[in-house]
Design a protein around this motif. Structure first.
Motif, PDB file in Angstrom:
ATOM      1  N   UNK A  42       0.989  -1.164   0.293  1.00  0.00           N
ATOM      2  CA  UNK A  42      -0.066  -0.068   0.162  1.00  0.00           C
ATOM      3  C   UNK A  42       0.876   1.337  -0.061  1.00  0.00           C
ATOM      4  N   UNK A  43       2.089   1.280   0.939  1.00  0.00           N
ATOM      5  CA  UNK A  43       2.883   2.481   0.568  1.00  0.00           C
ATOM      6  C   UNK A  43       3.440   2.673  -0.639  1.00  0.00           C
ATOM      7  N   UNK A  44       3.801   1.698  -1.223  1.00  0.00           N
ATOM      8  CA  UNK A  44       4.393   1.928  -2.486  1.00  0.00           C
ATOM      9  C   UNK A  44       3.196   2.349  -3.708  1.00  0.00           C
ATOM     10  N   UNK A  45       1.885   1.817  -3.532  1.00  0.00           N
ATOM     11  CA  UNK A  45       1.050   2.372  -4.367  1.00  0.00           C
ATOM     12  C   UNK A  45       0.566   3.861  -4.040  1.00  0.00           C
ATOM     13  N   UNK A  46       0.722   4.299  -2.734  1.00  0.00           N
ATOM     14  CA  UNK A  46       0.655   5.630  -2.326  1.00  0.00           C
ATOM     15  C   UNK A  46       1.730   6.484  -2.722  1.00  0.00           C
ATOM     16  N   UNK A  47       2.847   6.192  -2.829  1.00  0.00           N
ATOM     17  CA  UNK A  47       3.963   6.976  -3.041  1.00  0.00           C
ATOM     18  C   UNK A  47       4.101   7.552  -4.530  1.00  0.00           C
ATOM     19  N   UNK A  48       4.365   9.038  -4.685  1.00  0.00           N
ATOM     20  CA  UNK A  48       4.334   9.756  -5.898  1.00  0.00           C
ATOM     21  C   UNK A  48       5.700   8.690  -6.448  1.00  0.00           C
TER      22      UNK A  48
END
Lengths: 299, 162
Positions: A280-286
């Motif tokens: 999820x963090x990766x998908x949220x990261x620009x």
């Protein structure tokens, strides 16, 4: 259930509070929201002779945001959730506060109490380790700083000395465009985590630029997964690197078997929380390539 | 320990009460002030039956000392209806939508719903369910409680518009 008798003190200033705690010694306890301490007192598992009420102290109520973020110990979970300024620069604080207890308890419960109590079930300590926070500890002797990653010694045992309190928390403002996730598996609203993981990371193209992983309720202290940084930074988020991070996290977990599950189950779920939080963090990261890089995550 | 005098405004009325530091607010409300609307359910801050409104926040009064409430403004379920007995919109909505069966959780549910609607007058169903997640009901399965809060939200919003 009626708690044991005690003397209730309301200091007018932080200095007065610190003097009261020094004079009270081991018989005195600081009181913030009381959402952990009062239940313990009702069960007679805690019976302080003196409670020093810190809620009214304005010195402990600030949220200030610059290069680093400062949060006073008496700021409530409700206030953390409600702060748009904080959400804009560090949204994982709100995400984590929202899975603590329930709405009524979040009006009273504070970040200072949550981090200082040393309860391995509390959610903020792992988040503070993930964010590399520093706790500001004060006593009548003076002020010192201890990293969240060094603060916890065992369940309810911390670096705090008698007469010393956490007055505030400071951590570097996460890089703009960072990805984040706090994943908590729990049986019901208000429960402690069966397993939980906090992840903050940033990407540069397909490569991980920075990454930090910490765990809640998977040992008698929060756990910072030191090896995660070595595994993830500079690499691409492939199944192999995520699997290696899960393995590194599971290797340091020591959960007890309890009503939330067996040691084996909770360890396995801890790994899954790490995996979900990274994804999820990766998908949220620009900088995340839409679809392509993470397409396989959904298969 | 010596008793302490505290000042409380409860449902608009000022009170001066002598309390022991260890007296929980729920006991002061129920036993000293005779306001038995807020209930002691679990007595462990799980169930929310003791929920009251204190200085604009929902609080579980079984997990708060009366001395901590010194100087505060409290609303309990007894303060919701009008002086002439007219039910509050939320009370009317719970009756209309069958938001209660045994009624034990209802004072806490209504006080929590009151604060929720003050903060968010038009909550979604999900926001209502999160908002009342600190209140347990063993009868209704929550469905009609959610409907009652939605109904009250609609009534209050249309009153403002009209």
């Amino acid at each position: 259930m009626i708690p044991g008798d005690f003397e209730f003190k309301q200091p007018a200033s932080k200095d007065e509070a610190l003097s009261m705690l020094r004079d009270g010694g081991d018989d005195a306890r600081p009181l913030l929201g009381g959402q952990s301490l009062i239940p313990m007192m009702k069960l007679r598992m805690a019976s302080p002779d003196i409670l020093v009420d810190l809620r009214g102290l304005d010195d402990l109520r600030h949220i200030s945001i610059g290069k680093s973020i400062h949060i006073g110990a008496a700021v409530t979970q409700h206030e953390l959730i409600g702060s748009e300024e904080l959400f804009n620069v560090c949204p994982i604080i709100r995400e984590t506060a929202l899975v603590i207890a329930d709405p009524q308890i979040r009006y009273s419960g504070t970040i200072g109490g949550n981090v200082a109590n040393g309860d391995p079930g509390n959610d903020m300590p792992a988040l503070m380790q993930c964010l590399d926070a520093t706790y500001i500890l004060e006593s009548s002797e003076g002020i010192r700083e201890v990293k969240a990653r060094d603060f916890y010694e065992a369940a309810y045992f911390t670096a705090l000395q008698t007469g010393e309190i956490v007055t505030g928390i400071r951590f570097p403002k996460p890089e703009s465009g960072h990805g984040y996730s706090y994943q908590k598996l729990k049986r019901k609203v208000g429960d402690y985590a069966t397993a939980a993981a906090a992840v903050v990371l940033s990407l540069s193209g397909d490569n991980v630029k920075s990454a930090s992983v910490a765990l809640t309720n998977l040992a008698d202290t929060p756990l910072f997964v030191e090896k995660a940084e070595d595994i993830l930074v500079g690499s691409q988020l492939t199944l192999n690197t995520i699997r290696a991070t899960m393995d590194a996290a599971e290797a340091i977990m020591e959960p007890v078997s309890d009503g939330r599950g067996s040691r084996e189950y909770r360890t396995k779920m801890g790994g899954i929380m790490v995996k979900r939080a990274i994804e999820q963090a990766a998908m949220r990261a620009d900088g995340t390539a839409k679809g392509g890089l993470f397409g396989w995550l959904k298969r | 320990m010596a008793k302490t005098l505290i000042q409380l405004t409860v449902n608009g009325e000022p009170h001066e009460v002598a309390v022991n530091p260890r007296d929980l607010l729920i006991h002061t409300l129920r036993e000293t002030l005779g306001l038995t609307g807020a209930h002691i359910g679990c007595d462990t801050s799980h169930c929310g039956a003791c929920t009251i409104d204190i200085d604009g926040q929902s609080s579980k009064s079984c997990t708060m000392f009366a001395v901590q409430a010194n100087g505060s403004n409290i609303t309990t379920i007894e303060g919701m209806a009008g002086a002439d007995g007219t039910l509050h919109v939320l009370q009317e909505a719970f009756r209309e939508m069958h938001g209660l069966q045994c009624g034990f959780c209802t004072p806490g549910m209504i006080m929590r719903a009151h604060r929720l609607l003050e903060e968010n007058p038009t909550p979604t169903e999900e926001e209502i369910r999160i908002g009342i997640s600190g209140n347990l009901c063993r009868c209704t399965g929550y469905q009609n409680i959610v409907k009652a809060i939605q109904h009250a939200s609609e009534t209050l919003t249309s009153n403002v518009e009209a």
